[in-house]
Each structure stands twice: as structure tokens, then as C-alpha cells.
Design an enzyme around this catalytic site. Structure first.
Site, PDB file in Angstrom:
ATOM      1  N   ASP A  59       0.849  -1.186   0.000  1.00 11.21           N
ATOM      2  CA  ASP A  59       0.000   0.000   0.000  1.00 11.21           C
ATOM      3  C   ASP A  59       0.889   1.243   0.000  1.00 11.21           C
ATOM      4  O   ASP A  59       2.098   1.133   0.192  1.00 11.21           O
ATOM      5  CB  ASP A  59      -1.012  -0.011   1.148  1.00 11.21           C
ATOM      6  CG  ASP A  59      -0.393   0.111   2.531  1.00 11.21           C
ATOM      7  OD1 ASP A  59       0.806  -0.223   2.678  1.00 11.21           O
ATOM      8  OD2 ASP A  59      -1.098   0.507   3.478  1.00 11.21           O
ATOM      9  N   TYR A  61       2.922   4.819   0.713  1.00 11.63           N
ATOM     10  CA  TYR A  61       3.578   5.434   1.867  1.00 11.63           C
ATOM     11  C   TYR A  61       2.543   6.265   2.627  1.00 11.63           C
ATOM     12  O   TYR A  61       1.731   6.958   2.017  1.00 11.63           O
ATOM     13  CB  TYR A  61       4.732   6.327   1.420  1.00 11.63           C
ATOM     14  CG  TYR A  61       5.842   5.576   0.726  1.00 11.63           C
ATOM     15  CD1 TYR A  61       6.657   4.679   1.421  1.00 11.63           C
ATOM     16  CD2 TYR A  61       6.090   5.761  -0.634  1.00 11.63           C
ATOM     17  CE1 TYR A  61       7.684   3.995   0.785  1.00 11.63           C
ATOM     18  CE2 TYR A  61       7.115   5.074  -1.283  1.00 11.63           C
ATOM     19  CZ  TYR A  61       7.909   4.194  -0.560  1.00 11.63           C
ATOM     20  OH  TYR A  61       8.921   3.517  -1.199  1.00 11.63           O
ATOM     21  N   PHE A  72       6.571   1.828  -4.511  1.00  5.46           N
ATOM     22  CA  PHE A  72       7.964   2.067  -4.135  1.00  5.46           C
ATOM     23  C   PHE A  72       8.465   3.462  -4.476  1.00  5.46           C
ATOM     24  O   PHE A  72       9.489   3.908  -3.962  1.00  5.46           O
ATOM     25  CB  PHE A  72       8.909   1.010  -4.735  1.00  5.46           C
ATOM     26  CG  PHE A  72       8.705  -0.359  -4.179  1.00  5.46           C
ATOM     27  CD1 PHE A  72       9.199  -0.695  -2.929  1.00  5.46           C
ATOM     28  CD2 PHE A  72       8.009  -1.321  -4.890  1.00  5.46           C
ATOM     29  CE1 PHE A  72       8.999  -1.954  -2.388  1.00  5.46           C
ATOM     30  CE2 PHE A  72       7.806  -2.594  -4.366  1.00  5.46           C
ATOM     31  CZ  PHE A  72       8.305  -2.915  -3.112  1.00  5.46           C
ATOM     32  N   HIS A 188      11.401  -9.236   0.590  1.00  2.66           N
ATOM     33  CA  HIS A 188      11.113  -7.819   0.383  1.00  2.66           C
ATOM     34  C   HIS A 188      12.404  -7.007   0.480  1.00  2.66           C
ATOM     35  O   HIS A 188      13.305  -7.357   1.243  1.00  2.66           O
ATOM     36  CB  HIS A 188      10.118  -7.345   1.445  1.00  2.66           C
ATOM     37  CG  HIS A 188       9.468  -6.042   1.143  1.00  2.66           C
ATOM     38  ND1 HIS A 188      10.058  -4.836   1.450  1.00  2.66           N
ATOM     39  CD2 HIS A 188       8.282  -5.743   0.542  1.00  2.66           C
ATOM     40  CE1 HIS A 188       9.260  -3.855   1.063  1.00  2.66           C
ATOM     41  NE2 HIS A 188       8.183  -4.368   0.512  1.00  2.66           N
TER      42      HIS A 188
END
Length: 224
Positions: A59, A61, A72, A188
Site C-alpha cells: 500500500d 507510503y 515504491f 522484500h
């Protein structure tokens, strides 16, 4: 189908109508990211027919000035988050470059090259990660992934972390016959997970090698 047709089709469904009502109230009464006109920025910048690589995030920031509608990616003037720093480091490592700190974490240059930067949830309340989970975005983005799987163009999916890797079966179940497809999995890129497989994964070079082998131009992962 293009993304405009896709959004029009989804907007007629009951889940999306409920999502729209929820978002209208949220944006009116709370601080929500990203800005309304940036929610679908990935769809605006990367046409369905031009997608080469799909990178899945979770989701947006949830801090002021960062979210911009691309997984990202952050606004030009925002500090570069640790996960994105690790992504840049891995890109440089893939091409035997000494890591050069980037001036910006804005990834629009990748989106314009066919890198679809998709969060599975497209909005979030300030300082409340995953606050818009199970409100309808997951159905919208799952259907997005299905549409990508129906295209004939060679496509690379980069699945980093457990949330992204949960989409593996969705991809495999919906990919059309004979579509050139490469699925790359790792941990991740966050500081907590990067050393468990992301660092040294080689995904960026592997993706370009795959695209070249299928007659598609490579992605220039390093902004000029």
C-alpha cells in the site's frame, strides 16, 4: 482493452461503488494518500499494451509528501525510503556499478518504459499503514493482474515479500497459453527482509535478458 476501458468496467461493479463511497468520505474527513488525481497514476503512465515488467507493492507510503501513486516511488523532493535505496543498490549490483546514491526516488522514468508499479491497495490514511485493507482495492488490483495476464506481450512479474508472493497462484491461473512469462520471487527489499534473498537476487538483469530473448527492448533501470 485499455486501462480506461478496464476502469469503466470495474466502476460499474458493486464492490467498486462501495469503494468509491468509502473513499469519498475518507478524503473529506481525513488525510489520505496519495492525492485523488494520483491514485491511478500507474495506469495513466503505463498502458496495458506496453507493460514489460510488473513490480508489486502493498500500500502507499503513509507519511506526508511521499506517496505518488506508484509502488515504491516517492515524490521528487521526498527522502528516499530504505526499501527503495536497496532497490537502487541491487540495480547497480546487477550491472557491476558502484552504488551511486540517487538524487530522487521518483520512478516515473521506469513507469514510462513499461514498468507497472502496482500497489495491491491504492490508498492509505496518514500514519495508518494498511488502513484501507479489505475495502475493495484488492479486488480491483487482482482484476488488474488478470488483465495483464491476458495480454500477449512478454511480461516479467517481480514478487518481493510475502504479500506480493501471494499473487503467484493468481498469475499462474490466469496467464494465457503461450504468453512469454517470467516470475521472479525474493524477500522484500526492506531492511528487515533484504538480506534474506533480495540482495543479490539479480532480478533486474534477469528481466532484461528475458525481454531481449523475446524480442522486446530492455528497461533502462538507471535514470540518466
Amino acid at each position: 482493452m485499455d486501462w480506461n476501458d478496464f476502469v469503466k468496467s470495474e466502476s460499474k461493479k458493486e464492490y467498486f461503488k462501495k469503494l468509491e463511497c468509502f473513499l469519498k468520505d475518507e478524503y473529506k474527513n481525513k488525510t489520505i494518500f496519495p492525492k485523488v488525481d494520483e491514485i491511478l497514476l500507474a495506469y495513466k503512465l503505463t498502458p496495458l499494451s506496453k507493460i514489460k515488467v510488473v513490480i508489486l507493492g502493498q500500500d502507499p507510503y503513509y507519511n506526508e509528501g511521499k506517496a505518488m501513486g506508484l509502488a515504491f516511488s516517492v515524490n521528487k523532493n521526498a527522502p528516499i525510503p530504505p526499501s527503495l535505496v536497496n532497490i537502487f543498490k541491487e540495480i547497480d549490483r546487477n550491472y557491476d556499478r558502484k552504488y551511486l546514491p540517487r538524487k530522487s526516488g521518483d520512478l516515473i522514468f521506469l513507469a514510462k518504459q513499461g514498468v507497472f508499479l502496482l500497489n495491491t491497495i491504492l490508498t492509505v490514511e496518514e500514519n495508518k499503514p494498511l488502513s484501507h485493507k479489505n475495502k475493495g482495492w484488492e479486488e480491483f488490483t487482482d482484476n488488474t493482474i488478470i488483465e495483464i495476464c491476458k495480454t500477449k506481450n512478454p511480461t516479467v512479474f517481480m514478487l518481493w515479500g510475502n504479500s506480493a508472493r501471494e499473487k503467484l497462484s493468481l498469475i499462474k491461473e490466469n496467464v494465457i497459453k503461450d504468453k512469454p512469462l517470467l516470475i521472479l520471487e525474493s524477500s522484500h527489499p526492506s531492511p528487515l527482509g533484504a538480506h534474506s534473498g533480495f540482495i543479490g537476487c539479480g532480478h533486474f538483469k534477469m528481466a532484461n535478458d528475458f525481454l531481449t530473448n523475446h524480442g522486446t527492448t530492455q528497461v533502462d533501470w538507471i535514470e540518466n
